[in-house]
Motif scaffolding. Structure first.
Motif, PDB file in Angstrom:
ATOM      1  N   ASP A 199       0.846  -1.148  -0.076  1.00 61.98           N
ATOM      2  CA  ASP A 199      -0.195   0.040  -0.198  1.00 61.98           C
ATOM      3  C   ASP A 199       1.067   1.284  -0.040  1.00 61.98           C
ATOM      4  N   ALA A 201       0.177   4.573   0.584  1.00 61.87           N
ATOM      5  CA  ALA A 201       0.059   5.400   1.489  1.00 61.87           C
ATOM      6  C   ALA A 201       0.596   4.793   2.816  1.00 61.87           C
ATOM      7  N   ALA A 202       0.032   3.737   3.169  1.00 57.45           N
ATOM      8  CA  ALA A 202       0.253   3.222   4.560  1.00 57.45           C
ATOM      9  C   ALA A 202       0.371   1.766   4.480  1.00 57.45           C
ATOM     10  N   SER A 204       1.275  -1.994   5.853  1.00 55.78           N
ATOM     11  CA  SER A 204       0.951  -2.418   7.255  1.00 55.78           C
ATOM     12  C   SER A 204       0.906  -3.869   7.209  1.00 55.78           C
ATOM     13  N   GLU A 208      -7.340  -1.940   7.600  1.00 55.68           N
ATOM     14  CA  GLU A 208      -8.650  -1.482   8.764  1.00 55.68           C
ATOM     15  C   GLU A 208      -9.424  -2.592   9.379  1.00 55.68           C
TER      16      GLU A 208
END
Length: 240
Positions: A199, A201-202, A204, A208
């Protein structure tokens, strides 16, 4: 659950400040790492099971147990303070670039959880697929005495206040009935959608939507210290 495209990654760094050489140390006459590899293979959920390690001894044991050693982990990803995220990005990137292998799911399997059973692995994958989660983490219930709503924090002057919200201690709940369920990670299972690693953007390991896979003692026992090892030996002597 064969067919879901799950990569299993056993993570076994050579160094350990708390218990040197623990991943290859003998527990009940077998290397600690063997318990995790055997459970992973017996679960039947992985289309590939690999080890990410900088330890030649751990790599040799893995090969004997039919766990792939496609690469040796770089030194810069084998320090005491190296988190799992860059280690997993390295493993997934290597397999993608060298083998064209891009599984939908990846599971981290730490050797420090030797009592994790094949059924736990299988059920965690089932949960991830059926729930539509981004990731699945294994958890264990917090005993009522250690519930976070009963915990306190102590300031520099020695005064205690409730840890959650900073309320006066007199507001500490006395009855355990009615306390919301609280659980903690036990480290036995981390399953996530592989795409989360990339990802932009972020990146991890969680996303979510994180599903909790409940485990009970002693199966999630985690070994980080000599005391944990002694407890593992006691647990092992009492298991079938």
């Amino acid at each position: 659950m064969v067919g879901h495209g799950v990569l299993g990654v056993v993570t076994a760094r050579a160094g350990s400040k708390g218990l040197p050489g623990k991943n290859t140390r003998l527990l009940g006459g077998r290397p600690l790492i063997a318990y995790t590899i055997d459970a992973a293979r017996a679960s039947g959920v992985f289309d590939r099971l690999i080890i990410s390690t900088d330890d030649e001894e751990a790599a040799a044991i893995a090969r004997e147990l039919e766990c792939e050693v496609p690469f040796m982990r770089p030194v810069e990803l084998s320090r005491d303070d190296t988190p799992h995220l860059p280690v997993m990005i390295h493993a997934a990137t290597w397999l993608r670039d060298h083998d064209g292998y891009e599984p939908p799911w990846t599971m981290i399997l730490m050797p420090t959880s030797p009592f994790r059973q094949p059924r736990h692995i299988h059920e965690a994958v089932e949960l991830g697929v059926s729930s539509g989660a981004d990731s699945v983490v294994s958890v264990e219930a917090v005993p009522p005495h250690f519930h976070p709503l009963r915990a306190v924090t102590v300031d520099r002057d020695g005064w205690a206040r409730l840890f959650v919200g900073g309320a006066p201690v007199r507001q500490r709940p006395v009855r355990r009935q009615g306390l919301p369920e609280a659980a903690v990670f036990n480290g036995a299972i981390y399953l996530f959608r592989t795409a989360l690693l990339f990802d932009r953007a972020a990146p991890s390991l969680y996303g979510e939507k994180v599903a909790a896979y409940r485990m009970t003692a002693p199966y999630g026992h985690n070994i980080d210290s000599a005391a944990d090892w002694a407890e593992a030996e006691r647990i092992l002597s009492g298991l079938p």
